[in-house]
Write an enzyme that holds these catalytic residues in place. Structure first.
Site, PDB file in Angstrom:
ATOM      1  N   GLY A  50      13.227  -0.311  -9.753  1.00  0.00           N
ATOM      2  CA  GLY A  50      11.894   0.000  -9.268  1.00  0.00           C
ATOM      3  C   GLY A  50      11.776  -0.304  -7.787  1.00  0.00           C
ATOM      4  O   GLY A  50      12.486  -1.172  -7.266  1.00  0.00           O
ATOM      5  N   GLN A  55       7.240  -2.071  -0.106  1.00  0.00           N
ATOM      6  CA  GLN A  55       8.589  -2.581   0.155  1.00  0.00           C
ATOM      7  C   GLN A  55       9.324  -1.761   1.220  1.00  0.00           C
ATOM      8  O   GLN A  55      10.369  -2.198   1.715  1.00  0.00           O
ATOM      9  CB  GLN A  55       9.423  -2.583  -1.130  1.00  0.00           C
ATOM     10  CG  GLN A  55       8.938  -3.592  -2.157  1.00  0.00           C
ATOM     11  CD  GLN A  55       9.794  -3.547  -3.405  1.00  0.00           C
ATOM     12  OE1 GLN A  55       9.529  -2.776  -4.312  1.00  0.00           O
ATOM     13  NE2 GLN A  55      10.842  -4.364  -3.440  1.00  0.00           N
ATOM     14  N   CYS A 108      14.101  -8.963  -7.325  1.00  0.00           N
ATOM     15  CA  CYS A 108      13.316  -8.036  -6.500  1.00  0.00           C
ATOM     16  C   CYS A 108      14.191  -7.590  -5.337  1.00  0.00           C
ATOM     17  O   CYS A 108      14.826  -8.423  -4.693  1.00  0.00           O
ATOM     18  CB  CYS A 108      12.058  -8.746  -5.998  1.00  0.00           C
ATOM     19  SG  CYS A 108      11.012  -7.687  -4.971  1.00  0.00           S
ATOM     20  N   LEU A 109      14.211  -6.282  -5.076  1.00  0.00           N
ATOM     21  CA  LEU A 109      15.052  -5.773  -3.986  1.00  0.00           C
ATOM     22  C   LEU A 109      14.625  -6.344  -2.637  1.00  0.00           C
ATOM     23  O   LEU A 109      15.409  -6.338  -1.699  1.00  0.00           O
ATOM     24  CB  LEU A 109      14.996  -4.239  -3.951  1.00  0.00           C
ATOM     25  CG  LEU A 109      15.586  -3.519  -5.174  1.00  0.00           C
ATOM     26  CD1 LEU A 109      15.433  -2.010  -5.028  1.00  0.00           C
ATOM     27  CD2 LEU A 109      17.048  -3.898  -5.373  1.00  0.00           C
ATOM     28  N   HIS A 150       5.735  -5.371 -12.513  1.00  0.00           N
ATOM     29  CA  HIS A 150       6.327  -5.921 -11.280  1.00  0.00           C
ATOM     30  C   HIS A 150       5.961  -5.031 -10.088  1.00  0.00           C
ATOM     31  O   HIS A 150       5.554  -5.529  -9.032  1.00  0.00           O
ATOM     32  CB  HIS A 150       7.849  -6.005 -11.472  1.00  0.00           C
ATOM     33  CG  HIS A 150       8.616  -6.464 -10.273  1.00  0.00           C
ATOM     34  ND1 HIS A 150       9.351  -7.628 -10.257  1.00  0.00           N
ATOM     35  CD2 HIS A 150       8.772  -5.910  -9.038  1.00  0.00           C
ATOM     36  CE1 HIS A 150       9.920  -7.768  -9.067  1.00  0.00           C
ATOM     37  NE2 HIS A 150       9.583  -6.732  -8.310  1.00  0.00           N
ATOM     38  N   GLU A 151       6.091  -3.710 -10.267  1.00  0.00           N
ATOM     39  CA  GLU A 151       5.810  -2.790  -9.151  1.00  0.00           C
ATOM     40  C   GLU A 151       4.310  -2.751  -8.829  1.00  0.00           C
ATOM     41  O   GLU A 151       3.942  -2.687  -7.651  1.00  0.00           O
ATOM     42  CB  GLU A 151       6.340  -1.389  -9.458  1.00  0.00           C
ATOM     43  CG  GLU A 151       7.846  -1.307  -9.741  1.00  0.00           C
ATOM     44  CD  GLU A 151       8.706  -2.043  -8.735  1.00  0.00           C
ATOM     45  OE1 GLU A 151       8.353  -2.076  -7.538  1.00  0.00           O
ATOM     46  OE2 GLU A 151       9.735  -2.615  -9.145  1.00  0.00           O
ATOM     47  N   HIS A 154       3.409  -5.468  -6.562  1.00  0.00           N
ATOM     48  CA  HIS A 154       3.723  -5.207  -5.151  1.00  0.00           C
ATOM     49  C   HIS A 154       2.557  -4.506  -4.445  1.00  0.00           C
ATOM     50  O   HIS A 154       2.331  -4.730  -3.258  1.00  0.00           O
ATOM     51  CB  HIS A 154       4.958  -4.313  -5.043  1.00  0.00           C
ATOM     52  CG  HIS A 154       6.259  -5.057  -5.065  1.00  0.00           C
ATOM     53  ND1 HIS A 154       6.600  -6.010  -4.136  1.00  0.00           N
ATOM     54  CD2 HIS A 154       7.317  -4.979  -5.917  1.00  0.00           C
ATOM     55  CE1 HIS A 154       7.813  -6.478  -4.405  1.00  0.00           C
ATOM     56  NE2 HIS A 154       8.268  -5.887  -5.492  1.00  0.00           N
TER      57      HIS A 154
HETATM   58 NI    NI Z   1      10.094  -6.201  -6.360  1.00  0.00          NI
END
Ligand code: NI
Length: 182
Positions: A50, A55, A108-109, A150-151, A154
């Site tokens: 995701g 981000q 998380c990226l 999670h997304e 963000h």
């Molecule tokens: Ni994330």
């Protein structure tokens, strides 16, 4: 303002863009479609499931997600446990969280190498707009339901650092400090 999608890259904590509250996307334009396509590419290169617009530095309520089918994860099950292909969610809204919250490790990226246990309801419904501008509603369980939550976090500037168990924050303290110094 026109965004050059090729200039987009994944930002890392503590970039302030990750803490901004994103605004609804007014219209699904070609620019939005190009940005979403670039986000899917970045997600694939980073081997993530995701990626949310904040981000990549855009305060837009949009994320992309792909939870590939595997054993125990089927796009066809009801609720779904996976996606057939990368999916774009514009102006997503979560509803109907179901079941007692369950813990699972999340990464998380934007926070490389940090993994922590986060509690989330195991089943949830999402309503969003697709890249044709059409609304859709789906329900998911397992990793897909977790990814959506999670997304969506963000989009409100919320990170796993805010949600993870205190013990995991302590365990990741050195990594988090290194990111803050970088
Ligand atoms: Ni994330």
């Amino acid at each position: 303002m026109t965004v050059d999608p090729t200039s987009l890259d994944i930002l890392h904590y503590p970039d302030p863009a990750l803490r901004a509250k994103a605004e609804p996307v007014a219209d699904v334009t070609d620019e939005v479609r190009r940005v979403a396509s670039r986000m899917i590419e970045l997600m694939r290169i980073a081997e993530g499931i995701g990626l949310a617009a904040p981000q990549v530095g855009l305060p837009w309520r949009l994320f992309v997600c792909h939870v590939p089918p595997m054993e125990g994860r089927s796009p066809a099950s009801d609720p779904a446990g996976a996606t057939n292909q990368p999916t774009v969610y514009v102006n997503p809204v979560l509803s109907d969280p179901t079941g007692p919250v369950e813990p699972a490790d999340e990464g998380c990226l934007s926070i490389p190498d940090v993994v922590g246990r986060v509690l989330r309801p195991p089943i949830i419904t999402i309503s969003a707009i697709d890249l044709e501008g059409l609304p859709f509603t789906r329900t998911a369980h397992g990793l897909l339901a977790r990814c959506w939550q999670h997304e969506c976090d963000h989009l409100d500037g919320v990170l796993i650092l805010d949600r993870m168990a205190q013990l995991d924050r302590i365990r990741n303290r050195r990594l988090i400090r290194e990111l803050e110094r970088a």
